[in-house]
Design a protein around this motif. Structure first.
Motif, short mmCIF file in Angstrom:
data_model
loop_
_atom_site.label_atom_id
_atom_site.label_comp_id
_atom_site.label_asym_id
_atom_site.label_seq_id
_atom_site.Cartn_x
_atom_site.Cartn_y
_atom_site.Cartn_z
N SER A 1 0.67 -1.21 -0.05
CA SER A 1 -0.13 0.11 -0.12
C SER A 1 0.30 0.97 0.25
O SER A 1 -0.12 2.26 0.09
CB SER A 1 -0.80 0.34 1.39
OG SER A 1 -0.46 0.01 2.19
N ASP A 2 1.93 1.26 0.77
CA ASP A 2 2.84 2.22 0.38
C ASP A 2 3.41 2.91 -1.45
O ASP A 2 4.57 1.58 -1.83
CB ASP A 2 4.38 1.81 0.92
CG ASP A 2 4.73 3.15 0.76
OD1 ASP A 2 5.07 3.74 0.32
OD2 ASP A 2 6.38 2.38 1.88
N ASN A 3 2.16 3.46 -2.11
CA ASN A 3 2.78 3.37 -3.74
C ASN A 3 3.70 4.36 -4.14
O ASN A 3 3.98 5.00 -5.04
CB ASN A 3 1.74 4.39 -3.92
CG ASN A 3 1.32 1.75 -4.11
OD1 ASN A 3 2.10 1.00 -4.36
ND2 ASN A 3 -0.12 2.44 -3.84
N ARG A 4 4.67 5.57 -1.94
CA ARG A 4 4.74 6.57 -3.17
C ARG A 4 6.36 6.29 -3.89
O ARG A 4 7.01 5.01 -3.98
CB ARG A 4 6.42 7.23 -2.09
CG ARG A 4 4.91 7.70 -0.83
CD ARG A 4 6.02 7.64 0.81
NE ARG A 4 6.55 5.91 0.87
CZ ARG A 4 7.79 6.12 1.42
NH1 ARG A 4 8.80 7.40 1.13
NH2 ARG A 4 7.66 5.27 2.02
N ILE A 5 7.18 7.22 -4.51
CA ILE A 5 7.72 6.59 -5.69
C ILE A 5 8.77 6.04 -5.54
O ILE A 5 9.86 5.83 -6.26
CB ILE A 5 8.15 8.01 -6.75
CG1 ILE A 5 8.24 7.43 -8.65
CG2 ILE A 5 8.40 9.18 -6.44
CD1 ILE A 5 7.66 6.62 -9.15
N GLU A 6 9.41 7.03 -4.12
CA GLU A 6 11.20 6.34 -3.93
C GLU A 6 10.06 4.68 -2.92
O GLU A 6 12.04 4.44 -2.82
CB GLU A 6 11.53 7.26 -2.30
CG GLU A 6 9.95 7.64 -1.32
CD GLU A 6 9.27 9.06 -1.93
OE1 GLU A 6 8.28 9.54 -0.61
OE2 GLU A 6 9.10 9.30 -2.59
N ASN A 7 9.56 4.26 -2.86
CA ASN A 7 9.30 2.75 -2.13
C ASN A 7 9.36 2.11 -3.83
O ASN A 7 9.47 0.44 -3.59
CB ASN A 7 8.27 3.03 -1.49
CG ASN A 7 8.09 1.97 -0.75
OD1 ASN A 7 9.35 0.92 -0.72
ND2 ASN A 7 6.71 0.35 -0.91
N LEU A 8 9.32 2.58 -4.77
CA LEU A 8 9.08 1.78 -6.01
C LEU A 8 9.64 1.53 -6.93
O LEU A 8 11.31 2.36 -6.80
CB LEU A 8 7.90 2.19 -6.65
CG LEU A 8 6.59 2.13 -6.13
CD1 LEU A 8 5.40 2.55 -7.10
CD2 LEU A 8 6.06 0.85 -5.18
N GLU A 9 10.88 0.36 -7.39
CA GLU A 9 11.73 -0.12 -8.40
C GLU A 9 10.93 -0.68 -9.52
O GLU A 9 9.80 -1.22 -9.13
CB GLU A 9 12.21 -0.80 -7.87
CG GLU A 9 13.35 -0.62 -6.40
CD GLU A 9 14.16 -1.86 -6.33
OE1 GLU A 9 15.09 -1.71 -5.84
OE2 GLU A 9 13.76 -3.22 -5.73
#
Length: 87
Positions: free
Chosen positions: A46-54
């Motif tokens: 549920s943490d869809n911040r761009i800094e958490n995505l690869e």
């Protein structure tokens, strides 16, 4: 899932897209390719911040002639560039 039928980044016929895929598409400025996946670094879906995505790619050869692998590697570099910080 988000309803976004008018978004340029939605590729499904239903007009729906997972939020993390939309966030990554917006960062890249294009829809994701079918072989691309978006991974949550911290495992919290549920943490869809761009800094958490690869951005991950399933598009890779299992093995082959070195000549063919070099061609494949050049195609990847042409597509994504050589700066790993972009992803």
């Amino acid at each position: 899932m988000l309803d976004a039928p008018k978004s340029d980044y939605v590729t499904s016929k239903s007009g729906r897209i997972f939020e993390h895929r939309l966030v990554m598409s917006q960062k890249l400025g294009r829809p994701l390719f079918p072989y691309e996946q978006v991974h949550h670094k911290n495992g919290v879906r549920s943490d869809n911040r761009i800094e958490n995505l690869e951005l991950w790619s399933k598009n890779q050869p299992i093995g082959g002639r070195v000549r063919d692998l070099i061609i494949w590697a050049k195609e990847i570099l042409d597509l994504y560039g050589s700066e790993e910080s972009n992803f």
